[in-house]
Design a protein around this motif. Structure first.
Motif, PDB file in Angstrom:
ATOM      1  N   ASP A  66       0.821  -1.218   0.000  1.00  0.00           N
ATOM      2  CA  ASP A  66       0.000   0.000   0.000  1.00  0.00           C
ATOM      3  C   ASP A  66       0.857   1.271   0.000  1.00  0.00           C
ATOM      4  OD1 ASP A  66       1.094  -0.527   2.484  1.00  0.00           O
ATOM      5  OD2 ASP A  66      -0.622   0.251   3.612  1.00  0.00           O
ATOM      6  N   LYS A  67       2.169   1.112  -0.214  1.00  0.00           N
ATOM      7  CA  LYS A  67       3.056   2.277  -0.124  1.00  0.00           C
ATOM      8  C   LYS A  67       3.872   2.488  -1.403  1.00  0.00           C
ATOM      9  CE  LYS A  67       3.556   2.000   4.937  1.00  0.00           C
ATOM     10  NZ  LYS A  67       2.137   1.815   5.063  1.00  0.00           N
ATOM     11  N   LEU A  68       4.578   3.616  -1.405  1.00  0.00           N
ATOM     12  CA  LEU A  68       5.408   4.010  -2.545  1.00  0.00           C
ATOM     13  C   LEU A  68       6.875   3.967  -2.123  1.00  0.00           C
ATOM     14  CD1 LEU A  68       5.471   5.644  -5.394  1.00  0.00           C
ATOM     15  CD2 LEU A  68       5.698   7.668  -3.937  1.00  0.00           C
ATOM     16  N   LEU A  69       7.752   3.488  -3.011  1.00  0.00           N
ATOM     17  CA  LEU A  69       9.194   3.470  -2.734  1.00  0.00           C
ATOM     18  C   LEU A  69       9.892   4.345  -3.765  1.00  0.00           C
ATOM     19  CD1 LEU A  69      11.327   2.044  -0.848  1.00  0.00           C
ATOM     20  CD2 LEU A  69      11.659   0.422  -2.722  1.00  0.00           C
ATOM     21  N   SER A  70      10.847   5.158  -3.299  1.00  0.00           N
ATOM     22  CA  SER A  70      11.578   6.030  -4.235  1.00  0.00           C
ATOM     23  C   SER A  70      13.026   6.143  -3.780  1.00  0.00           C
ATOM     24  CB  SER A  70      10.945   7.436  -4.254  1.00  0.00           C
ATOM     25  OG  SER A  70      11.371   8.171  -3.114  1.00  0.00           O
ATOM     26  N   PRO A  71      13.903   6.698  -4.629  1.00  0.00           N
ATOM     27  CA  PRO A  71      15.240   7.001  -4.121  1.00  0.00           C
ATOM     28  C   PRO A  71      15.160   8.103  -3.079  1.00  0.00           C
ATOM     29  CG  PRO A  71      15.017   7.749  -6.408  1.00  0.00           C
ATOM     30  CD  PRO A  71      13.732   7.076  -6.037  1.00  0.00           C
ATOM     31  N   GLY A  72      16.167   8.240  -2.237  1.00  0.00           N
ATOM     32  CA  GLY A  72      16.231   9.356  -1.299  1.00  0.00           C
ATOM     33  C   GLY A  72      16.211  10.660  -2.074  1.00  0.00           C
ATOM     34  N   LEU A  73      15.555  11.681  -1.508  1.00  0.00           N
ATOM     35  CA  LEU A  73      15.495  12.979  -2.181  1.00  0.00           C
ATOM     36  C   LEU A  73      16.829  13.713  -2.032  1.00  0.00           C
ATOM     37  CD1 LEU A  73      11.967  14.313  -1.069  1.00  0.00           C
ATOM     38  CD2 LEU A  73      12.543  12.751  -2.948  1.00  0.00           C
ATOM     39  N   VAL A  74      17.058  14.636  -2.956  1.00  0.00           N
ATOM     40  CA  VAL A  74      18.278  15.456  -2.934  1.00  0.00           C
ATOM     41  C   VAL A  74      17.858  16.921  -2.860  1.00  0.00           C
ATOM     42  CG1 VAL A  74      20.385  16.069  -4.185  1.00  0.00           C
ATOM     43  CG2 VAL A  74      19.461  13.732  -4.364  1.00  0.00           C
ATOM     44  N   ASP A  75      18.381  17.644  -1.878  1.00  0.00           N
ATOM     45  CA  ASP A  75      18.071  19.068  -1.741  1.00  0.00           C
ATOM     46  C   ASP A  75      19.324  19.868  -2.117  1.00  0.00           C
ATOM     47  OD1 ASP A  75      17.213  21.581  -1.092  1.00  0.00           O
ATOM     48  OD2 ASP A  75      16.305  21.008   0.825  1.00  0.00           O
ATOM     49  N   PRO A  76      19.333  20.506  -3.297  1.00  0.00           N
ATOM     50  CA  PRO A  76      20.588  21.065  -3.836  1.00  0.00           C
ATOM     51  C   PRO A  76      20.903  22.516  -3.498  1.00  0.00           C
ATOM     52  CG  PRO A  76      18.894  21.119  -5.520  1.00  0.00           C
ATOM     53  CD  PRO A  76      18.228  20.576  -4.277  1.00  0.00           C
ATOM     54  N   GLY A 374      23.523  -1.632  -8.083  1.00  0.00           N
ATOM     55  CA  GLY A 374      24.943  -1.330  -7.881  1.00  0.00           C
ATOM     56  C   GLY A 374      25.173  -0.013  -7.163  1.00  0.00           C
ATOM     57  N   ARG A 375      24.127   0.809  -7.065  1.00  0.00           N
ATOM     58  CA  ARG A 375      24.270   2.070  -6.333  1.00  0.00           C
ATOM     59  C   ARG A 375      24.000   1.875  -4.851  1.00  0.00           C
ATOM     60  NH1 ARG A 375      22.686   7.633  -9.162  1.00  0.00           N
ATOM     61  NH2 ARG A 375      23.812   7.303 -11.087  1.00  0.00           N
ATOM     62  N   LYS A 376      24.509   2.794  -4.041  1.00  0.00           N
ATOM     63  CA  LYS A 376      24.198   2.775  -2.603  1.00  0.00           C
ATOM     64  C   LYS A 376      22.676   2.847  -2.428  1.00  0.00           C
ATOM     65  CE  LYS A 376      28.479   3.233  -0.852  1.00  0.00           C
ATOM     66  NZ  LYS A 376      29.174   1.939  -0.745  1.00  0.00           N
ATOM     67  N   ALA A 377      22.177   2.078  -1.471  1.00  0.00           N
ATOM     68  CA  ALA A 377      20.726   2.004  -1.278  1.00  0.00           C
ATOM     69  C   ALA A 377      20.223   3.148  -0.404  1.00  0.00           C
ATOM     70  CB  ALA A 377      20.358   0.657  -0.671  1.00  0.00           C
ATOM     71  N   ASP A 378      20.003   4.316  -1.028  1.00  0.00           N
ATOM     72  CA  ASP A 378      19.360   5.461  -0.362  1.00  0.00           C
ATOM     73  C   ASP A 378      17.898   5.429  -0.801  1.00  0.00           C
ATOM     74  OD1 ASP A 378      21.939   6.029   0.352  1.00  0.00           O
ATOM     75  OD2 ASP A 378      22.089   7.916  -0.753  1.00  0.00           O
ATOM     76  N   LEU A 379      17.015   5.055   0.110  1.00  0.00           N
ATOM     77  CA  LEU A 379      15.626   4.801  -0.268  1.00  0.00           C
ATOM     78  C   LEU A 379      14.648   5.441   0.704  1.00  0.00           C
ATOM     79  CD1 LEU A 379      16.074   0.975  -0.940  1.00  0.00           C
ATOM     80  CD2 LEU A 379      15.703   2.707  -2.699  1.00  0.00           C
ATOM     81  N   GLY A 395       1.708  19.959   2.754  1.00  0.00           N
ATOM     82  CA  GLY A 395       1.959  20.496   4.087  1.00  0.00           C
ATOM     83  C   GLY A 395       2.256  19.471   5.169  1.00  0.00           C
ATOM     84  N   VAL A 396       2.170  18.197   4.847  1.00  0.00           N
ATOM     85  CA  VAL A 396       2.444  17.173   5.866  1.00  0.00           C
ATOM     86  C   VAL A 396       3.633  16.322   5.423  1.00  0.00           C
ATOM     87  CG1 VAL A 396       0.033  17.081   6.570  1.00  0.00           C
ATOM     88  CG2 VAL A 396       0.875  15.459   4.865  1.00  0.00           C
ATOM     89  N   ASN A 397       4.109  15.499   6.338  1.00  0.00           N
ATOM     90  CA  ASN A 397       5.232  14.615   6.025  1.00  0.00           C
ATOM     91  C   ASN A 397       4.709  13.212   5.705  1.00  0.00           C
ATOM     92  OD1 ASN A 397       7.627  13.289   5.792  1.00  0.00           O
ATOM     93  ND2 ASN A 397       8.317  13.645   7.904  1.00  0.00           N
ATOM     94  N   HIS A 398       4.937  12.765   4.467  1.00  0.00           N
ATOM     95  CA  HIS A 398       4.440  11.460   4.022  1.00  0.00           C
ATOM     96  C   HIS A 398       5.428  10.317   4.237  1.00  0.00           C
ATOM     97  CE1 HIS A 398       0.900  13.203   2.116  1.00  0.00           C
ATOM     98  NE2 HIS A 398       1.671  14.093   1.533  1.00  0.00           N
ATOM     99  N   VAL A 399       6.598  10.631   4.815  1.00  0.00           N
ATOM    100  CA  VAL A 399       7.632   9.597   4.907  1.00  0.00           C
ATOM    101  C   VAL A 399       7.299   8.541   5.961  1.00  0.00           C
ATOM    102  CG1 VAL A 399      10.034   9.203   5.645  1.00  0.00           C
ATOM    103  CG2 VAL A 399       9.505  10.989   3.986  1.00  0.00           C
ATOM    104  N   HIS A 400       7.500   7.284   5.597  1.00  0.00           N
ATOM    105  CA  HIS A 400       7.290   6.165   6.513  1.00  0.00           C
ATOM    106  C   HIS A 400       8.626   5.613   7.020  1.00  0.00           C
ATOM    107  CE1 HIS A 400       4.949   2.858   8.201  1.00  0.00           C
ATOM    108  NE2 HIS A 400       5.847   2.020   7.716  1.00  0.00           N
ATOM    109  N   LYS A 401       9.539   5.363   6.090  1.00  0.00           N
ATOM    110  CA  LYS A 401      10.875   4.888   6.468  1.00  0.00           C
ATOM    111  C   LYS A 401      11.921   5.483   5.512  1.00  0.00           C
ATOM    112  CE  LYS A 401       9.503   0.138   7.787  1.00  0.00           C
ATOM    113  NZ  LYS A 401       9.436   0.236   9.243  1.00  0.00           N
ATOM    114  N   VAL A 402      13.151   5.605   6.014  1.00  0.00           N
ATOM    115  CA  VAL A 402      14.269   6.035   5.166  1.00  0.00           C
ATOM    116  C   VAL A 402      15.451   5.098   5.392  1.00  0.00           C
ATOM    117  CG1 VAL A 402      15.884   7.910   4.611  1.00  0.00           C
ATOM    118  CG2 VAL A 402      13.555   8.472   5.341  1.00  0.00           C
TER     119      VAL A 402
END
Ligand SMILES: [Zn+2]
Length: 423
Positions: A66-76, A374-379, A395-402
């Motif tokens: 029931d969830k979404l998985l993505s790479p870790g975000l990058v804030d540049p 092959g890349r580091k697992a930043d998820l 406006g809310v935080n949707h993160v479940h795990k990092v």
């Protein structure tokens, strides 16, 4: 045998082309429905469908259909390390007191400079850690941090050393930028060239101690001109630094054009970029880093022309511009909301702008921002049903795990107590 296998309802797979995504490429985003990602020894060992993963063995399986998985975000683009805060200026802003008047009263950037000079290296580290933990809980696993609240040798170096220590001890990978040319300090009033010389004289020690990879300058009416910025950045480039610029935030001075001409890695803000500047972005490798949170927080109606930039073929990235004056937020998810509402970017463009393109904007395109075996697992595992949901529910935080480098660092909104041991 995998260490961890994550089964998710959708997996967002931004794909790098060995460079930032440009123009219409930004609207291409690979999505795997009923996907699976496997981690082994901190590295992504498998990406595919849950069906393809059925034969795989794993020590731990996380079933998150029931969830979404993505790479870790990058804030540049952040000004992470600073002393104090500026909540007292909010009432002045509400009364319509102009920023220049706040500045004249010793407020604005000068109050942050004073506070940063007066704060010890240890206290700045603790404060930076507090903000960095919050960034991590919002799904950011790589980010940039600028100096620029010292405006003197001692304090600029102090800020850069704090960022270096934070990078060494915190799960988030930090990329440092020297922004000594952020404003003209009181003791150099009317002598901008002399001040820029003073800042340039620091480059050798910054280089020797490995304190920054990039050099940045604030090119704006009343601060540094396009010509001064050009000379300054060219000298920084000759000294071996990548260069960035705060350009055309308010007035269309031509900083965007200049950034493209000299091969800046990124040009940031660009709210007032001219048509010619937008066209040049489309023809250059300079990445447009847009900061809609700042425009929002300053209460302005005109946002950066993201659609024109993408139409021209430019590569666009998004960032918080986290700082105590014009954008006090660590929440990159809210920036994704603003990009949808105010910059009219599509969900696909937005995801690419906070992953692949953001990583290229800070020289990390080869290690962060995309999902590849092959890349580091930043998820990041998100409490949302699909990728379009994050720019929508604001406006809310949707993160479940990092996970950072395969290690779980955030669960259910809390930073794990052992995070300092994870590097
Ligand atoms: Zn900035």
């Amino acid at each position: 045998m995998l260490d961890t296998l994550i089964l998710a309802g959708q997996v967002v797979v931004p794909e790098s082309k060995g460079r930032a995504l440009r123009g219409t490429e930004m609207n291409e985003l690979k999505i795997i429905d009923n996907g699976a990602v496997g981690i082994k020894d901190g590295v992504i060992a498998f990406i595919g469908t849950a069906e393809e993963a059925e034969s795989l063995q794993a020590k731990e399986t996380i079933d998150a259909a029931d969830k979404l998985l993505s790479p870790g975000l990058v804030d540049p683009h952040t000004h992470l390390v600073f002393g104090g805060s500026r909540e007292h200026e909010l009432a002045l802003k509400q009364q319509g007191v102009p920023y220049l008047e706040i500045l004249a009263q010793g407020g604005g950037i000068h109050s942050t400079v004073k506070a940063t000079r007066e704060t010890s290296e240890e206290a700045l580290y603790e404060k930076g850690l507090f903000h960095l933990n919050r960034c991590l809980t919002y799904g950011v696993t790589t980010m940039e941090a600028k100096s620029g609240y010292g405006l003197d040798k001692e304090t600029e170096l102090k800020q850069l050393r704090v960022a270096k220590k934070l990078n060494e001890t915190h799960p988030i990978d930090l990329v440092s930028t020297f922004l000594g040319a952020h404003a003209i300090p009181e003791n150099y009033k009317g002598r901008p060239d002399a001040f820029l010389e003073e800042m340039l004289s620091m480059l050798s020690v910054i280089s020797k101690e490995g304190l920054a990879e990039f050099v940045d300058i604030f090119c704006e009416t009343g601060v540094f001109t396009v010509e001064q910025s050009k000379v300054f950045l060219q000298k920084a480039k000759t000294a071996g630094f990548g260069v960035k610029i705060h350009a055309d935030e308010i007035d269309p001075l031509g900083g965007t054009e200049m950034a493209c001409e000299i091969g800046a890695v990124s040009a940031d803000h660009l709210v007032g970029a001219s048509r010619g500047g937008v066209r040049m972005l489309g023809e250059s490798d300079t990445i447009a880093v847009l900061l809609p949170g700042t425009t929002f927080y300053l209460g302005k109606d005109q946002f950066a022309p993201a659609r024109d930039m993408i139409t021209s073929g430019a590569a666009v990235a998004l960032s918080t511009d986290f700082n105590p004056g014009s954008s006090p937020t660590e929440n990159l998810q809210f920036i994704m909301n603003l990009a949808a509402l105010k910059l009219k970017m599509t969900p696909e463009e937005i995801w690419n702008a906070v992953t692949v393109n953001a990583a290229y904007a800070i020289g990390r395109g080869d290690v962060a921002g995309s999902l590849e075996e092959g890349r580091k697992a930043d998820l990041v595992l998100w409490d949302v049903p699909n990728y379009k949901y994050v720019p929508y529910h604001y406006g809310v935080n949707h993160v479940h795990k990092v996970w950072k480098k395969g290690k779980l660092v955030v669960g259910k909104g809390d930073v794990h107590a052992n995070y300092t041991l994870s590097k």
